[in-house]
Design an enzyme around this catalytic site. Structure first.
Site, PDB file in Angstrom:
ATOM      1  N   CYS A   2       0.851  -1.175   0.000  1.00  0.00           N
ATOM      2  CA  CYS A   2       0.000   0.000   0.000  1.00  0.00           C
ATOM      3  C   CYS A   2       0.898   1.239   0.000  1.00  0.00           C
ATOM      4  O   CYS A   2       1.956   1.271   0.603  1.00  0.00           O
ATOM      5  CB  CYS A   2      -0.936   0.084   1.191  1.00  0.00           C
ATOM      6  SG  CYS A   2      -2.030  -1.320   1.336  1.00  0.00           S
ATOM      7  N   ARG A  27       3.743  -0.317  -4.965  1.00  0.00           N
ATOM      8  CA  ARG A  27       3.519  -0.820  -3.603  1.00  0.00           C
ATOM      9  C   ARG A  27       2.201  -1.607  -3.479  1.00  0.00           C
ATOM     10  O   ARG A  27       1.942  -2.241  -2.449  1.00  0.00           O
ATOM     11  CB  ARG A  27       3.487   0.342  -2.607  1.00  0.00           C
ATOM     12  CG  ARG A  27       4.757   1.144  -2.562  1.00  0.00           C
ATOM     13  CD  ARG A  27       4.631   2.301  -1.606  1.00  0.00           C
ATOM     14  NE  ARG A  27       4.570   1.843  -0.239  1.00  0.00           N
ATOM     15  CZ  ARG A  27       5.612   1.613   0.526  1.00  0.00           C
ATOM     16  NH1 ARG A  27       6.831   1.816   0.051  1.00  0.00           N
ATOM     17  NH2 ARG A  27       5.474   1.199   1.751  1.00  0.00           N
ATOM     18  N   TRP A  74      -2.791  -2.788  -1.601  1.00  0.00           N
ATOM     19  CA  TRP A  74      -2.492  -4.220  -1.758  1.00  0.00           C
ATOM     20  C   TRP A  74      -3.275  -4.890  -0.652  1.00  0.00           C
ATOM     21  O   TRP A  74      -2.989  -4.731   0.532  1.00  0.00           O
ATOM     22  CB  TRP A  74      -0.996  -4.478  -1.593  1.00  0.00           C
ATOM     23  CG  TRP A  74      -0.603  -5.899  -1.894  1.00  0.00           C
ATOM     24  CD1 TRP A  74      -0.271  -6.412  -3.108  1.00  0.00           C
ATOM     25  CD2 TRP A  74      -0.479  -6.976  -0.955  1.00  0.00           C
ATOM     26  NE1 TRP A  74       0.036  -7.752  -2.990  1.00  0.00           N
ATOM     27  CE2 TRP A  74      -0.088  -8.121  -1.674  1.00  0.00           C
ATOM     28  CE3 TRP A  74      -0.670  -7.093   0.417  1.00  0.00           C
ATOM     29  CZ2 TRP A  74       0.121  -9.355  -1.078  1.00  0.00           C
ATOM     30  CZ3 TRP A  74      -0.461  -8.328   1.016  1.00  0.00           C
ATOM     31  CH2 TRP A  74      -0.063  -9.447   0.265  1.00  0.00           C
ATOM     32  N   ASN A 100      -1.651   2.382   5.681  1.00  0.00           N
ATOM     33  CA  ASN A 100      -0.783   1.318   5.188  1.00  0.00           C
ATOM     34  C   ASN A 100      -0.349   0.510   6.402  1.00  0.00           C
ATOM     35  O   ASN A 100       0.243   1.068   7.317  1.00  0.00           O
ATOM     36  CB  ASN A 100       0.432   1.952   4.486  1.00  0.00           C
ATOM     37  CG  ASN A 100       1.547   0.960   4.229  1.00  0.00           C
ATOM     38  OD1 ASN A 100       1.306  -0.232   4.120  1.00  0.00           O
ATOM     39  ND2 ASN A 100       2.765   1.449   4.136  1.00  0.00           N
ATOM     40  N   GLY A 101      -0.672  -0.765   6.431  1.00  0.00           N
ATOM     41  CA  GLY A 101      -0.289  -1.598   7.575  1.00  0.00           C
ATOM     42  C   GLY A 101      -1.411  -2.549   7.923  1.00  0.00           C
ATOM     43  O   GLY A 101      -2.314  -2.792   7.121  1.00  0.00           O
ATOM     44  N   GLU A 481      16.732 -18.324  -8.218  1.00  0.00           N
ATOM     45  CA  GLU A 481      16.354 -16.933  -8.501  1.00  0.00           C
ATOM     46  C   GLU A 481      15.724 -16.836  -9.899  1.00  0.00           C
ATOM     47  O   GLU A 481      14.713 -16.168 -10.100  1.00  0.00           O
ATOM     48  CB  GLU A 481      17.581 -16.014  -8.376  1.00  0.00           C
ATOM     49  CG  GLU A 481      17.418 -14.606  -8.920  1.00  0.00           C
ATOM     50  CD  GLU A 481      16.233 -13.833  -8.329  1.00  0.00           C
ATOM     51  OE1 GLU A 481      15.646 -14.276  -7.332  1.00  0.00           O
ATOM     52  OE2 GLU A 481      15.869 -12.791  -8.910  1.00  0.00           O
ATOM     53  N   LYS A 485      11.988 -15.526 -10.866  1.00  0.00           N
ATOM     54  CA  LYS A 485      11.729 -14.455 -11.844  1.00  0.00           C
ATOM     55  C   LYS A 485      10.695 -14.900 -12.862  1.00  0.00           C
ATOM     56  O   LYS A 485       9.754 -14.189 -13.181  1.00  0.00           O
ATOM     57  CB  LYS A 485      13.056 -14.133 -12.528  1.00  0.00           C
ATOM     58  CG  LYS A 485      13.426 -12.752 -12.779  1.00  0.00           C
ATOM     59  CD  LYS A 485      13.731 -11.818 -11.652  1.00  0.00           C
ATOM     60  CE  LYS A 485      12.961 -11.932 -10.405  1.00  0.00           C
ATOM     61  NZ  LYS A 485      13.492 -11.335  -9.227  1.00  0.00           N
ATOM     62  N   GLU A 488       7.076 -15.403 -11.274  1.00  0.00           N
ATOM     63  CA  GLU A 488       6.328 -14.237 -10.774  1.00  0.00           C
ATOM     64  C   GLU A 488       5.809 -13.329 -11.887  1.00  0.00           C
ATOM     65  O   GLU A 488       4.790 -12.684 -11.713  1.00  0.00           O
ATOM     66  CB  GLU A 488       7.135 -13.444  -9.745  1.00  0.00           C
ATOM     67  CG  GLU A 488       8.313 -12.689 -10.288  1.00  0.00           C
ATOM     68  CD  GLU A 488       9.096 -11.960  -9.206  1.00  0.00           C
ATOM     69  OE1 GLU A 488       8.479 -11.420  -8.287  1.00  0.00           O
ATOM     70  OE2 GLU A 488      10.331 -11.923  -9.303  1.00  0.00           O
ATOM     71  N   HIS A 504      15.898 -37.647  -8.001  1.00  0.00           N
ATOM     72  CA  HIS A 504      15.407 -38.229  -6.749  1.00  0.00           C
ATOM     73  C   HIS A 504      13.907 -38.017  -6.573  1.00  0.00           C
ATOM     74  O   HIS A 504      13.401 -38.061  -5.452  1.00  0.00           O
ATOM     75  CB  HIS A 504      16.192 -37.667  -5.561  1.00  0.00           C
ATOM     76  CG  HIS A 504      17.640 -38.070  -5.597  1.00  0.00           C
ATOM     77  ND1 HIS A 504      18.065 -39.350  -5.338  1.00  0.00           N
ATOM     78  CD2 HIS A 504      18.743 -37.369  -5.931  1.00  0.00           C
ATOM     79  CE1 HIS A 504      19.376 -39.410  -5.478  1.00  0.00           C
ATOM     80  NE2 HIS A 504      19.809 -38.214  -5.851  1.00  0.00           N
ATOM     81  N   LYS A 599       5.680  -4.427  -4.462  1.00  0.00           N
ATOM     82  CA  LYS A 599       7.140  -4.298  -4.431  1.00  0.00           C
ATOM     83  C   LYS A 599       7.683  -4.271  -3.018  1.00  0.00           C
ATOM     84  O   LYS A 599       8.738  -4.822  -2.738  1.00  0.00           O
ATOM     85  CB  LYS A 599       7.518  -3.019  -5.168  1.00  0.00           C
ATOM     86  CG  LYS A 599       8.991  -2.749  -5.239  1.00  0.00           C
ATOM     87  CD  LYS A 599       9.560  -3.216  -6.553  1.00  0.00           C
ATOM     88  CE  LYS A 599      11.050  -3.154  -6.611  1.00  0.00           C
ATOM     89  NZ  LYS A 599      11.611  -4.377  -7.173  1.00  0.00           N
TER      90      LYS A 599
HETATM   91  C1  F6R Z   1      11.034 -10.804  -6.429  1.00  0.00           C
HETATM   92  C2  F6R Z   1      11.119  -9.779  -5.406  1.00  0.00           C
HETATM   93  C3  F6R Z   1      10.831 -10.172  -4.007  1.00  0.00           C
HETATM   94  C4  F6R Z   1      11.689  -9.362  -3.033  1.00  0.00           C
HETATM   95  C5  F6R Z   1      11.279  -9.653  -1.592  1.00  0.00           C
HETATM   96  C6  F6R Z   1      12.152  -8.923  -0.604  1.00  0.00           C
HETATM   97  O1  F6R Z   1      11.395 -10.301  -7.685  1.00  0.00           O
HETATM   98  O2  F6R Z   1      11.384  -8.645  -5.679  1.00  0.00           O
HETATM   99  O3  F6R Z   1      11.007 -11.537  -3.804  1.00  0.00           O
HETATM  100  O4  F6R Z   1      13.026  -9.683  -3.229  1.00  0.00           O
HETATM  101  O5  F6R Z   1       9.953  -9.276  -1.404  1.00  0.00           O
HETATM  102  O6  F6R Z   1      12.121  -7.555  -0.811  1.00  0.00           O
HETATM  103  P1  F6R Z   1      13.268  -6.610  -0.293  1.00  0.00           P
HETATM  104  O7  F6R Z   1      14.512  -6.948  -1.037  1.00  0.00           O
HETATM  105  O8  F6R Z   1      12.785  -5.226  -0.567  1.00  0.00           O
HETATM  106  O9  F6R Z   1      13.432  -6.885   1.168  1.00  0.00           O
END
Ligand code: F6R
Length: 604
Positions: A2, A27, A74, A100-101, A481, A485, A488, A504, A599
């Protein structure tokens, strides 16, 4: 999660709020709303489900004023909908609030005080504003008093950054903060608030960060901040030296591609900031790390994956054992710690609630902590003993790319500095500035040839339901990773696997045409990973190999320019990021704002 904005004392309040929300859309983006006050008892509430662009359609010239608040959501409590979108209002229509929270005890508060009030939404936030209305009426409190009273009722587990308008009092906003980020922006004849400075950079670069427990009253020419005990306090002002255009897309169709392309430049910036600037790493930090018996890296998501690469770097260059932990697991099930632990928090945003929860716990034990973050003055940065910045520039796309590689590069720089402080041969002999320069060039080669990856994505990822990344040792960290990517942004169910582990059990999932992307950057494991490639091919998999030049054969599809083996994850991830980007784009998804995500994850 948010984003909130607010402004008092500006005749363009509506447009400022909307533009601010557009900057904060990363956000949360499932619904949005604003409340703008023109004069006493003449305000406009507009809300829409979906993106800010939908909200814009709800707004006509009538919606104007010089005081306002806005929110992009969000969802935590209550599904995404116009009704659940903020701002929420008190039953008498006097108070409007954005939040927000999370309110931990909202059910109890509702049952205790609001039995006679019909709530219109399913949100925890509405309880706050209904309580403000309730106490203002019952105890004849003004807005500031009612706000203070209500935040005092929120339980310890609650987090909030909130902004309140009383429609009987134009040109005033009241705010409160606990655990969720909130900045006060200072202007001439106006003041504003935002979850992230980026939202208001066009108006001001002067900001004040509120401390947890603070409440404040803003008017156009004045701000009054009170701490949790009710004392009037001054919080430190800081300036944000960031060009507002750094967060623009420019000629790019998506932020994700822009940010992938920026990685060579980020590597060069880091060389300049850390390796060509004397004393860039605090001696005290190195001294504290030298005393440690074990490093604990704590992070979430992509940052956790950067931590896995960091483990390799610290163990090889600084010869110190490292454990890497998922923050949300560590927080409630901490491992048995070494007697002298040193904590490193990796967080692009510096706001991740799971990581913060661990930081708060370990600071109670007085353990030393360092945060690696992209956001100066973020919560994790302020609350740790040391900070190293990622200098990656704003990362807007929800899927993290350049912050991931910046985290790895800063870990390499720190690991080498620690190794040098311990006078270790491997650290002393590594010319890291030169090696990161080679990494930058290798990344450049890969992004310049992105059309090849675009083709591969079209060929192999356009219609598949699932996919696998496989690799061994450090390539396994890249594999998970890369899988995150791809899943998501393209919604392809993707797993990253240790190549030797597939047989396995998971190999049962390989069918005709299942894409398997194999990462091979080390001579030590290349032959074994190639055997695993044969095993999946034999079962019908469609294989893409990503192989470092020195180990490549004619059959390999993506060739990585050679760099120092320890730094190979920095290069190997680039084609994987591009595969994810093109898979998402070709499937017609919203690359920068994938479904269900946000994000900055500020709830646990
Ligand atoms: C995936 C992504 C998330 C963040 C995670 C932690 O692309 O961006 O998995 O890495 O939410 O976020 P930060 O790094 O801001 O603590």
């Amino acid at each position: 999660m948010c984003g909130i904005v607010g402004i008092v004392g500006h005749d363009q309040a509506t447009e400022i709020l909307l533009q601010g929300l557009e900057k904060l859309e990363y956000r949360g983006y499932d619904s949005a709303g604003i409340y703008v006050l023109k004069q006493a008892n003449q305000g406009f509430l507009r809300k829409a489900s979906g993106r800010i662009s939908n909200l814009r359609q709800e707004i006509d010239a009538k919606v104007s004023g010089n005081t306002g608040i806005g929110h992009t959501r969000w969802a935590t409590h209550g599904q995404p909908s116009q009704t659940n979108a903020h701002p929420h209002s008190s039953a008498d229509g006097r108070f409007y609030l954005v939040h927000n929270g999370v309110v931990g005890n909202f059910k109890e508060l509702k049952e205790t005080y609001l039995k006679d009030v019909t709530l219109v939404s399913q949100t925890d936030t509405e309880v706050i504003v209904q309580l403000i209305g309730y106490f203002a009426a019952k105890e004849n409190l003004d807005a500031f008093e009612a706000l203070r009273k209500v935040v005092g009722l929120l339980d310890e587990s609650s987090s909030y950054a909130l902004a309140l308008i009383d429609q009987t009092q134009p040109e005033k906003i009241w705010i409160a903060k606990n655990k969720s980020p909130l900045l006060l922006g200072l202007g001439t004849d106006f003041n504003c608030i935002c979850s992230d400075a980026m939202a208001m950079l066009k108006l001001t670069n002067r900001f004040v960060e509120l401390a947890d427990g603070d409440v404040a009253q803003l008017s156009p020419k004045q701000t009054v901040i009170e701490d949790v005990k009710g004392n009037v306090v001054k919080r430190k002002e800081f300036t944000v030296d960031q060009d507002a255009s750094a967060s623009e897309k420019g000629a790019y169709e998506h932020y994700m591609l822009k940010e992938i392309d920026e990685q060579p430049a980020v590597m060069r910036t880091l060389v300049q900031k850390y390796l060509q600037t004397p004393n860039a790493i605090d001696e005290k930090l190195l001294a504290a790390m030298k005393q440690a018996q074990r490093i604990y890296i704590v992070a979430a998501g992509t940052s956790y994956h950067a931590g896995l690469v960091g483990k390799e770097l610290f163990e090889k260059l600084a010869q110190i054992p490292v454990e890497v932990h998922v923050a949300s697991e560590f927080a409630y099930n901490p491992p048995l710690l070494a007697q002298k632990p040193f904590f490193i928090f990796l967080s692009q945003s510096g706001e991740t609630a799971d990581s913060r929860s661990v930081l708060v716990q370990i600071k109670e034990q007085n353990y030393p902590a360092l945060t690696l973050t992209n956001v100066a003055n973020s919560t994790l940065s302020r609350e740790a003993d040391y900070t190293l910045l990622l200098h990656a520039g704003p990362e807007i796309a929800v899927a993290s790319t350049k912050a991931y590689t910046a985290q790895i590069a800063v870990e390499a720089i720190l690991a080498q500095a620690l190794g040098k402080a311990k006078d270790l041969q491997r650290a002393n002999e590594l010319d890291l500035a030169q090696e990161l320069g080679k990494v930058a060039n290798a990344m450049q080669t890969l992004v310049d040839e992105k059309y090849k990856i675009e083709q591969l994505a079209k060929q192999d990822l356009l219609t598949t339901r699932n996919a696998f990344y496989i690799g061994r040792a450090i390539d396994y960290a890249t594999a998970i990773e890369a899988a995150l990517k791809l899943k998501e942004v393209s919604y392809i169910q993707t797993e990253g696997f240790a190549a030797g582990e597939l047989k396995h059990g998971t190999i049962a999932l390989i069918e005709e045409q299942t894409p398997v992307i194999a990462l091979i950057t080390s001579a030590k494991t290349a032959a074994h990973t190639r055997s695993n490639v044969q095993e999946v091919k034999a079962r019908g998999a469609q294989v893409i190999t990503i192989v470092k030049q020195a180990l490549a054969t004619k059959q390999d599809q993506i060739i990585l320019p050679d760099v120092a083996e320890l730094l190979s994850p920095l290069v190997a991830i680039v084609p994987c990021q591009l595969l994810a980007y093109y898979a998402s784009k070709q499937r017609g998804y919203d690359v920068d704002k994938p479904r269900n995500l946000a994000k900055s994850v500020t709830v646990e």
